[in-house]
Structures are given as structure tokens and as C-alpha cells.
Design an enzyme around this catalytic site. Structure first.
Site, PDB file in Angstrom:
ATOM      1  N   ASP A   1       0.854  -1.197   0.000  1.00 39.19           N
ATOM      2  CA  ASP A   1       0.000   0.000   0.000  1.00 39.19           C
ATOM      3  C   ASP A   1       0.890   1.248   0.000  1.00 39.19           C
ATOM      4  O   ASP A   1       1.710   1.435   0.893  1.00 39.19           O
ATOM      5  CB  ASP A   1      -0.923  -0.014   1.226  1.00 39.19           C
ATOM      6  CG  ASP A   1      -2.065   0.979   1.099  1.00 39.19           C
ATOM      7  OD1 ASP A   1      -1.830   2.118   0.650  1.00 39.19           O
ATOM      8  OD2 ASP A   1      -3.201   0.616   1.452  1.00 39.19           O
TER       9      ASP A   1
ATOM     10  N   SER B   1      -7.184   4.255  -0.899  1.00 43.03           N
ATOM     11  CA  SER B   1      -6.917   2.813  -0.871  1.00 43.03           C
ATOM     12  C   SER B   1      -8.162   1.975  -1.137  1.00 43.03           C
ATOM     13  O   SER B   1      -8.047   0.858  -1.637  1.00 43.03           O
ATOM     14  CB  SER B   1      -6.294   2.413   0.468  1.00 43.03           C
ATOM     15  OG  SER B   1      -4.982   2.925   0.542  1.00 43.03           O
TER      16      SER B   1
ATOM     17  N   ASP C   1      -1.474  -0.086  -4.703  1.00 40.98           N
ATOM     18  CA  ASP C   1      -2.759   0.549  -5.026  1.00 40.98           C
ATOM     19  C   ASP C   1      -2.555   1.984  -5.503  1.00 40.98           C
ATOM     20  O   ASP C   1      -3.341   2.522  -6.269  1.00 40.98           O
ATOM     21  CB  ASP C   1      -3.714   0.493  -3.824  1.00 40.98           C
ATOM     22  CG  ASP C   1      -3.056   0.962  -2.522  1.00 40.98           C
ATOM     23  OD1 ASP C   1      -1.831   1.251  -2.522  1.00 40.98           O
ATOM     24  OD2 ASP C   1      -3.775   1.033  -1.512  1.00 40.98           O
ATOM     25  N   HIS C   2      -1.461   2.602  -5.037  1.00 40.72           N
ATOM     26  CA  HIS C   2      -1.101   3.982  -5.386  1.00 40.72           C
ATOM     27  C   HIS C   2       0.232   4.292  -4.731  1.00 40.72           C
ATOM     28  O   HIS C   2       0.709   3.508  -3.895  1.00 40.72           O
ATOM     29  CB  HIS C   2      -2.165   4.979  -4.873  1.00 40.72           C
ATOM     30  CG  HIS C   2      -2.421   4.822  -3.401  1.00 40.72           C
ATOM     31  ND1 HIS C   2      -1.544   5.258  -2.442  1.00 40.72           N
ATOM     32  CD2 HIS C   2      -3.438   4.221  -2.730  1.00 40.72           C
ATOM     33  CE1 HIS C   2      -2.000   4.951  -1.254  1.00 40.72           C
ATOM     34  NE2 HIS C   2      -3.153   4.300  -1.391  1.00 40.72           N
TER      35      HIS C   2
HETATM   36 MG    MG Z   1      -4.166  -0.645   2.776  1.00 42.56          MG
HETATM   37 ZN    ZN Z   2      -2.983   6.305   2.426  1.00 42.82          ZN
END
Ligand code: MG
Ligand code: ZN
Length: 358
Positions: free
Chosen positions: A39, A80, A294-295
Site C-alpha cells: 500500500d 486505498s 494501489d497507489h
Molecule cells: Mg491498505
Molecule cells: Zn494512504
């Protein structure tokens, strides 16, 4: 000369077969998938950890690399929940939403489809099991903050193994329901410590190691890599295969905190889980490992560093996420489908196809 040419052809074809036979790339379909999400893990976060770890990470064993475009339905910069919903369910949605499209219609995740096809399914995370990233793989709620509702979705699902924190959303709920009883009723073995977790070798496992969120890596020890091994060892017993999601949850939290040392230590911990997954895939030969994010978080830039020393000099452009694409790494049968630029919504359909799911 003719003989030499013939020898050369036979020799080269032989080498080709040797390469195909032992390569982490092969034409056959995988039986198992280990889907790993760092993440907030962009290329700066990865390289910072690589430099500190003397220019080496386990994820470098992946022969295939690509990029994933992370924008959500309503924002250039995703959160997220929309990011994980895109990865898990294959749809762009609004920031804050879990397992639903932008019109609030529930969309089944790759984990749920694998369950429906009788594969074993599970996830291991370094945060509450109800947090946005794992939630998008198992729950369907309009808001990521609905932890109690997400816990109910987990209990109602067909998941076999889940490991993380967030026990209070099961046993100290505002609505007074005791979901621990529901889990026991569904034949889950419940572990509340790493020692208890290590004793479980088969069946269904609910690892709820912390009352709330997990502590940072400096305090929580080896739960993420150990949890990954424990989940693999339980789920590999299913002849139909398994789908496991593993999240390095706190790389993001460290990025929000502009804390370089914390970022590095969380990526190194996640990479230990990656090593467990790739080691298994290397021996098993039927397992596809995908590693992505996710980013990116923090707009982290590396200005200086020294290989093998904990002396990275980094700056952060923001306290929030950024909209830059994130790297994708793949190892094992089917890996070649994950190169180049991809939408974050493309993983689900590719995996449904590769695993022959209905
Ligand atoms: Mg997360
Ligand atoms: Zn965050």
C-alpha cells in the site's frame, strides 16, 4: 560445416527446452495465485529499501515488470478503497467505496470468485482485517469506515484464512453481536497471537492478532512474512488451488508520515513476505506471484543514499497520495500477461481467465 549447423540447431533447441522447463515464465496456467499489494509503494519506496538492503530485494526475482494506472472513478489521485476495489473487483469506483462500482452496485472480487470455484482463499495484512485494502477483496460497503459491517461481510463469506488486526470489530462491537462465536460456529480456529497462529496447520483460520490496528514493524515482529507462510501451508492442501492476498499495509502510513526510515523498514518487511511467496512458487511451479501497489504515497523522491547503509536522503512532495502509476512485478506461469502499462482494473479479468474461473 553442415554438421556443425545441424549440431547448432539441436543444441539451441535443447537449450530452449531447458529454459522453458525451469523458467519462472511458462506457457501453462497457474493453479495458485499470490497477489501482493504494497500500500503506497512506488518505485522510490522500493528503491530506498533496495539501497539500504545492500542493493537487493526478493522482488527482483520477478522476470516481468509493468506499470499500473491508479486513478479512480472520481479522482486523479485514488484512495486505498477505490484502489483496492479496482484491483480486486475490476471496476473504477469513487474514493471511499468498498467492493462496489460508482453506482453503488456490488461487484464480486477475484477472491470471492475463486471461493465460488472451490479454491481456498485468504489474506494476510499488517492492519485491521476490516481496513480498506483487505475489505475490497471480501466486503461490499459504500464507505470504508464501516468496520463493523465489513467484519460481518467477512464472517458471512466463504474465506478460509484471514490474518491481521481489528479484533474489536468482532468481539467488542457497538451492536453487541459476538462475531467470535459466529467464527467458531463456522469451524474457524481463532488465533490471537503469533504463537497460536504458528500451531495451525490446516482447516479454517482467523488470525486476529491485535485489538485495533497492528503496530508498526518496529513493534510487531515477523507476523507478515510468517503469516504469509502459514497461510500458504494451510491453503496448498487444496488440490483445486488457492488465491491469497498479502498486503504491506503500513508503507502507506509511513508515507503519510513523511518518515523515510519507517517506509524502508515496512518495504523490507513486505519484501520478506515476497521472498516466502517466491520461494514457494519456485518449488511449486504452479503458482503465479504478482506484486504491485494501489497507489504511491508521499510523492517520495530520493536525493542521496549509500548502498548497504541506512542513510537514504529523501523528500516528500505531499502528506497524501499521488496519481503516478505504480510498478507491477510478476513471477511464475502466466506472468507474461502483466507487462507494459495496465489499468488497475485489468488484473481481475486476467486472473479469472488464467485460473479458469466461472
Ligand atoms: Mg491498505
Ligand atoms: Zn494512504
Amino acid at each position: 560445416m553442415k554438421n556443425f549447423k545441424l549440431f547448432s540447431i539441436v543444441f539451441n533447441v535443447g537449450i530452449l527446452f531447458l529454459i522453458i522447463g525451469t523458467s519462472p515464465l511458462s506457457a501453462k496456467n497457474p493453479k495458485n495465485v499470490i497477489f501482493m499489494i504494497g500500500d503506497g509503494m512506488g518505485i522510490s519506496q522500493i528503491f530506498a529499501a533496495m539501497v539500504v538492503n545492500n542493493n537487493s530485494l526478493a522482488l527482483e526475482k520477478c522476470p516481468i515488470c509493468g506499470f499500473s494506472k491508479t486513478y479512480s472513478f472520481d479522482h486523479f489521485t485514488t484512495d486505498s478503497s477505490a484502489g483496492a476495489t479496482a484491483l480486486a473487483c475490476g471496476v473504477k469506483t469513487r474514493n471511499g467505496m468498498i467492493g462496489m462500482n460508482a453506482d453503488s452496485v456490488k461487484v464480486p472480487s477475484i477472491l470471492e470468485i475463486a471461493s465460488r470455484n472451490n479454491l481456498s482463499t485468504g489474506f494476510v495484512v499488517a492492519c485491521s482485517v476490516t481496513h480498506a485494502t483487505p475489505a475490497a477483496f471480501i466486503a461490499h460497503q459504500v464507505n470504508r469506515d464501516m468496520n463493523e459491517e465489513i467484519a460481518v461481510d467477512i464472517v458471512k463469506s466463504k474465506i478460509d484464512v484471514f490474518i491481521g488486526g481489528g479484533r474489536k470489530y468482532f468481539d467488542a462491537r457497538i451492536d453487541d453481536c459476538n462475531l467470535m462465536d459466529s467464527l467458531k460456529h463456522k469451524n474457524f480456529k481463532i488465533a490471537t497471537s503469533l504463537e497460536q497462529l504458528k500451531k495451525v496447520k490446516n482447516g479454517k483460520l482467523a488470525g486476529l492478532l491485535y485489538d485495533d490496528q497492528n503496530p508498526p514493524i518496529s513493534e510487531r515482529g515477523s507476523m507478515l512474512p510468517d503469516g504469509t507462510s502459514i497461510a500458504i501451508n494451510i491453503m496448498k492442501n487444496n488440490k483445486k488451488g488457492f488465491f491469497l492476498m498479502v498486503e504491506g499495509s503500513q508503507i502507506d502510513w509511513a508515507g503519510h508520515d513523511s518518515n523515510t526510515k519507517w517506509v524502508v523498514n515496512e518495504v523490507l518487511d513486505f519484501d520478506k513476505a515476497v521472498a516466502k511467496a517466491i520461494d514457494f512458487a519456485q518449488k511449486d511451479k504452479n503458482t503465479l506471484v504478482i506484486i504491485t501497489a494501489d497507489h504511491e504515497t508521499g510523492g517520495m523522491a530520493l536525493l542521496d543514499g549509500k548502498f548497504g547503509a541506512d542513510s537514504i536522503k529523501a523528500v516528500f512532495a505531499t502528506k497524501n497520495h499521488t496519481g503516478v502509476p505504480v510498478p507491477v512485478f510478476a513471477y511464475g506461469p502466466g506472468a507474461e500477461n502483466f507487462s507494459g502499462f495496465m489499468e488497475n482494473t485489468s488484473f481481475k479479468q486476467k486472473l479469472v481467465k488464467l485460473l479458469n474461473l466461472k
